[in-house]
Design a protein around this motif. Structure first.
Motif, PDB file in Angstrom:
ATOM      1  N   THR A   1      -9.323   8.535   0.358  1.00  0.00           N
ATOM      2  CA  THR A   1      -9.106   8.978   1.737  1.00  0.00           C
ATOM      3  C   THR A   1      -7.945   8.238   2.406  1.00  0.00           C
ATOM      4  OG1 THR A   1     -10.631   7.365   2.753  1.00  0.00           O
ATOM      5  CG2 THR A   1     -11.582   9.446   1.962  1.00  0.00           C
ATOM      6  N   LEU A   2      -7.482   7.145   1.779  1.00  0.00           N
ATOM      7  CA  LEU A   2      -6.387   6.341   2.350  1.00  0.00           C
ATOM      8  C   LEU A   2      -5.078   6.517   1.583  1.00  0.00           C
ATOM      9  CD1 LEU A   2      -8.506   3.096   2.774  1.00  0.00           C
ATOM     10  CD2 LEU A   2      -7.628   4.483   4.660  1.00  0.00           C
ATOM     11  N   ARG A   3      -5.058   7.467   0.637  1.00  0.00           N
ATOM     12  CA  ARG A   3      -3.919   7.567  -0.277  1.00  0.00           C
ATOM     13  C   ARG A   3      -2.604   7.893   0.423  1.00  0.00           C
ATOM     14  NH1 ARG A   3      -6.633  12.067   0.093  1.00  0.00           N
ATOM     15  NH2 ARG A   3      -5.684  14.134  -0.163  1.00  0.00           N
TER      16      ARG A   3
ATOM     17  N   PRO B   1       0.278   2.262  -0.103  1.00  0.00           N
ATOM     18  CA  PRO B   1       0.271   2.153  -1.569  1.00  0.00           C
ATOM     19  C   PRO B   1      -1.023   1.499  -2.066  1.00  0.00           C
ATOM     20  CG  PRO B   1       2.394   1.503  -0.699  1.00  0.00           C
ATOM     21  CD  PRO B   1       1.491   1.664   0.483  1.00  0.00           C
ATOM     22  N   LEU B   2      -1.521   1.997  -3.203  1.00  0.00           N
ATOM     23  CA  LEU B   2      -2.836   1.598  -3.693  1.00  0.00           C
ATOM     24  C   LEU B   2      -2.754   1.034  -5.112  1.00  0.00           C
ATOM     25  CD1 LEU B   2      -4.764   4.790  -2.530  1.00  0.00           C
ATOM     26  CD2 LEU B   2      -4.898   2.532  -1.468  1.00  0.00           C
ATOM     27  N   VAL B   3      -3.411  -0.121  -5.311  1.00  0.00           N
ATOM     28  CA  VAL B   3      -3.497  -0.765  -6.625  1.00  0.00           C
ATOM     29  C   VAL B   3      -4.965  -1.046  -6.912  1.00  0.00           C
ATOM     30  CG1 VAL B   3      -2.891  -2.813  -7.985  1.00  0.00           C
ATOM     31  CG2 VAL B   3      -1.204  -1.800  -6.416  1.00  0.00           C
ATOM     32  N   TRP B   4      -5.399  -0.756  -8.142  1.00  0.00           N
ATOM     33  CA  TRP B   4      -6.781  -1.026  -8.547  1.00  0.00           C
ATOM     34  C   TRP B   4      -6.797  -1.973  -9.729  1.00  0.00           C
ATOM     35  CZ3 TRP B   4      -9.751   1.100 -12.970  1.00  0.00           C
ATOM     36  CH2 TRP B   4     -11.115   0.769 -12.904  1.00  0.00           C
TER      37      TRP B   4
ATOM     38  N   ASP C   1     -12.350   3.979   8.135  1.00  0.00           N
ATOM     39  CA  ASP C   1     -11.974   3.823   9.550  1.00  0.00           C
ATOM     40  C   ASP C   1     -11.584   2.377   9.847  1.00  0.00           C
ATOM     41  OD1 ASP C   1     -12.511   6.494   9.822  1.00  0.00           O
ATOM     42  OD2 ASP C   1     -14.443   6.216  10.843  1.00  0.00           O
ATOM     43  N   TYR C   2     -12.311   1.424   9.245  1.00  0.00           N
ATOM     44  CA  TYR C   2     -12.012   0.014   9.502  1.00  0.00           C
ATOM     45  C   TYR C   2     -10.649  -0.354   8.925  1.00  0.00           C
ATOM     46  CZ  TYR C   2     -12.886  -4.968  10.167  1.00  0.00           C
ATOM     47  OH  TYR C   2     -12.807  -6.274  10.588  1.00  0.00           O
ATOM     48  N   VAL C   3     -10.376   0.101   7.710  1.00  0.00           N
ATOM     49  CA  VAL C   3      -9.100  -0.230   7.065  1.00  0.00           C
ATOM     50  C   VAL C   3      -7.942   0.411   7.823  1.00  0.00           C
ATOM     51  CG1 VAL C   3      -7.712   0.167   4.992  1.00  0.00           C
ATOM     52  CG2 VAL C   3     -10.052  -0.695   4.790  1.00  0.00           C
ATOM     53  N   ARG C   4      -8.117   1.664   8.256  1.00  0.00           N
ATOM     54  CA  ARG C   4      -7.037   2.314   9.007  1.00  0.00           C
ATOM     55  C   ARG C   4      -6.721   1.555  10.291  1.00  0.00           C
ATOM     56  NH1 ARG C   4      -8.445   8.720   8.126  1.00  0.00           N
ATOM     57  NH2 ARG C   4      -7.132   8.986   6.274  1.00  0.00           N
ATOM     58  N   LYS C   5      -7.762   1.126  10.988  1.00  0.00           N
ATOM     59  CA  LYS C   5      -7.553   0.366  12.223  1.00  0.00           C
ATOM     60  C   LYS C   5      -6.836  -0.950  11.918  1.00  0.00           C
ATOM     61  CE  LYS C   5     -10.182  -1.621  16.107  1.00  0.00           C
ATOM     62  NZ  LYS C   5      -9.829  -3.035  15.890  1.00  0.00           N
ATOM     63  N   LEU C   6      -7.284  -1.642  10.859  1.00  0.00           N
ATOM     64  CA  LEU C   6      -6.689  -2.925  10.499  1.00  0.00           C
ATOM     65  C   LEU C   6      -5.229  -2.740  10.051  1.00  0.00           C
ATOM     66  CD1 LEU C   6      -7.940  -5.783  10.417  1.00  0.00           C
ATOM     67  CD2 LEU C   6      -8.282  -5.458   7.957  1.00  0.00           C
ATOM     68  N   HIS C   7      -4.990  -1.668   9.313  1.00  0.00           N
ATOM     69  CA  HIS C   7      -3.627  -1.371   8.857  1.00  0.00           C
ATOM     70  C   HIS C   7      -2.713  -1.080  10.044  1.00  0.00           C
ATOM     71  CE1 HIS C   7      -0.354  -0.077   6.432  1.00  0.00           C
ATOM     72  NE2 HIS C   7      -0.572   1.231   6.522  1.00  0.00           N
TER      73      HIS C   7
ATOM     74  N   PHE D   1       0.025  -3.464   6.561  1.00  0.00           N
ATOM     75  CA  PHE D   1      -0.014  -3.952   5.181  1.00  0.00           C
ATOM     76  C   PHE D   1       0.956  -3.166   4.302  1.00  0.00           C
ATOM     77  CE2 PHE D   1      -4.351  -4.658   6.877  1.00  0.00           C
ATOM     78  CZ  PHE D   1      -4.338  -6.050   6.868  1.00  0.00           C
ATOM     79  N   GLN D   2       1.528  -3.835   3.334  1.00  0.00           N
ATOM     80  CA  GLN D   2       2.432  -3.166   2.391  1.00  0.00           C
ATOM     81  C   GLN D   2       1.703  -2.585   1.197  1.00  0.00           C
ATOM     82  OE1 GLN D   2       4.719  -6.910   2.945  1.00  0.00           O
ATOM     83  NE2 GLN D   2       6.404  -5.688   2.128  1.00  0.00           N
ATOM     84  N   VAL D   3       0.493  -3.105   0.917  1.00  0.00           N
ATOM     85  CA  VAL D   3      -0.257  -2.623  -0.238  1.00  0.00           C
ATOM     86  C   VAL D   3      -1.743  -2.892  -0.011  1.00  0.00           C
ATOM     87  CG1 VAL D   3      -0.072  -4.822  -1.514  1.00  0.00           C
ATOM     88  CG2 VAL D   3      -0.327  -2.658  -2.778  1.00  0.00           C
ATOM     89  N   LEU D   4      -2.590  -2.002  -0.555  1.00  0.00           N
ATOM     90  CA  LEU D   4      -4.031  -2.206  -0.578  1.00  0.00           C
ATOM     91  C   LEU D   4      -4.433  -2.356  -2.049  1.00  0.00           C
ATOM     92  CD1 LEU D   4      -6.756  -0.165   1.324  1.00  0.00           C
ATOM     93  CD2 LEU D   4      -7.100  -0.974  -0.994  1.00  0.00           C
ATOM     94  N   HIS D   5      -5.086  -3.454  -2.366  1.00  0.00           N
ATOM     95  CA  HIS D   5      -5.502  -3.766  -3.733  1.00  0.00           C
ATOM     96  C   HIS D   5      -7.017  -3.805  -3.748  1.00  0.00           C
ATOM     97  CE1 HIS D   5      -5.113  -6.811  -7.325  1.00  0.00           C
ATOM     98  NE2 HIS D   5      -5.829  -5.734  -7.632  1.00  0.00           N
TER      99      HIS D   5
END
Length: 383
Positions: free
Chosen positions: A108-110, A114-117, A80-86, A91-95
């Motif tokens: 849950t954010l896929r 875009p997702l990088v680990w 929920d926090y990341v969605r609000k911040l996004h 953001f163009q990418v979450l790492h």
């Protein structure tokens, strides 16, 4: 680029993942990018948003009880926090930088981003050893648009696990070559810990956890002292209190407790002083990616003795920037420590080679540039 980093290990912790996240954030900003870092952590505390060296840190506390409830609350709270911040920053990418529970959080954010680990975890290598573990890896990481491995061993095992090569990238860890350099002073830490600066010091910058192989460093001490009785030994790192008690008992039994010093946790900002006091550095690890503490020692101009595991042979060129030994061998560690302590010219040559290799291969701005290349591929793959 507008980047979001997600890591549950960050300052004031001093582990490798925390250091990696900090240095990568600094380098991204230095390279002209915008960055927010979300630091969720179990425990009680006041949430905070703070500026740090050109990027924004979000300290997010999740206070929960049982492990199952902890994970569920953590995932929902961070999602929920990341969605609000996004929504606010686009953001163009979450790492992200840890495995569980953030593999589920990012699942849950896929659809959102875009997702990088980045793979920092020794648990990954343990899981890889069984078919069930490899299935679990694919389940944990099937939603990642790109995976960064900081050692070729992790990269190869990711591919063998079934992760498509187009999603799999090798980028080593980096080091701040301006902060860690041969010209640093050790200040007064010799007095703080009772060391004699006129005598040689072998430093082991390792947390006291089994995978780091500190036991074999401890078992090498009496072997070295037979040949170089003036040698001192410094273990810089906290971790498992029961491990420290066990090591201290081993030293008492060997009659060597008086010249071996344990510092406990040390903030990374103080580490250049410890390397400045040392003559030789050691990485006796049983598992390792690209060791950040090893790179820090090399940047400080120290000859490094490391084991042939994981990413250590990728940073040490045997005979040029350090020396390699087999893991779980106090005899081989001791033999190389003795060789270096008795040969000042070899120490100088390998120390200069270590510094040169860091400058050419492992400076953080270059690591960050290569990471952004992966972000761009992840964004394209996300579609």
């Amino acid at each position: 680029m507008n980047i979001l980093l997600l890591t549950s290990d960050f300052l004031p912790n001093v582990g490798g993942m925390a250091t990696h996240a900090l240095e990568l954030a600094r380098a991204h900003v230095q390279n002209g990018h915008q960055l927010h870092l979300v630091h969720p952590v179990y425990g009680s505390g006041e949430n905070a948003v703070r500026d740090m060296e050109g990027f924004t840190v979000h300290d997010l506390f999740i206070d929960s009880d049982t492990p199952r409830i902890k994970h569920l609350k953590y995932i929902r709270r961070v999602r929920d926090y990341v969605r609000k911040l996004h929504g606010e920053h686009g953001f163009q990418v979450l790492h992200w930088h840890d495995l569980t529970p953030n593999c589920w959080t990012t699942w849950t954010l896929r659809r959102d981003i875009p997702l990088v680990w980045t793979n920092h975890t020794s648990n990954y290598l343990e899981m890889y050893e069984t078919p069930a573990g490899r299935r679990k890896i694919r389940m944990f990481l099937g939603h990642a648009d790109a995976i960064i491995s900081p050692s070729r061993e992790l990269y190869e095992k990711s591919t063998a696990t079934g992760i498509a090569p187009a999603r799999n990238f090798y980028i080593p860890n980096g080091v701040d070559a301006k902060k860690f350099h041969p010209g640093n002073s050790f200040g007064v830490i010799d007095k703080d810990y009772g060391l004699d600066p006129s005598r040689p010091v072998v430093i082991c910058p390792r947390r006291l956890e089994p995978k780091n192989g500190v036991e074999y460093f401890i078992r090498a001490v009496p072997l070295v002292r037979r040949e170089v009785p003036e040698a001192q030994f410094l273990i810089v790192g906290g971790g498992f209190p029961e491990e420290r008690r066990r090591f201290e008992q081993l030293l008492r039994e060997a009659g060597e407790a008086q010249d071996v010093f344990f510092t406990g946790n040390v903030p990374n900002i103080a580490m250049p002083q410890f390397y400045a006091l040392a003559s030789v550095a050691a990485l006796p690890s049983l598992m390792e990616a690209t060791s950040i503490s090893g790179l820090e020692a090399m940047a400080s101009g120290l000859p490094l003795v490391g084991t042939r595991v994981g990413g250590i042979p990728e940073i040490i060129e045997h005979g040029t920037s350090g020396l390699l030994v087999e893991p779980r061998s106090p005899e081989q560690l001791a033999a190389q420590f003795i060789r270096l302590l008795q040969d000042a010219e070899l120490r100088r040559t390998l120390g200069e080679g270590a510094r040169r290799r860091v400058e050419q291969e492992f400076a953080w701005p270059e690591i960050a540039r290569r990471t952004v290349d992966v972000y761009e591929k992840a964004i394209a793959a996300h579609g």
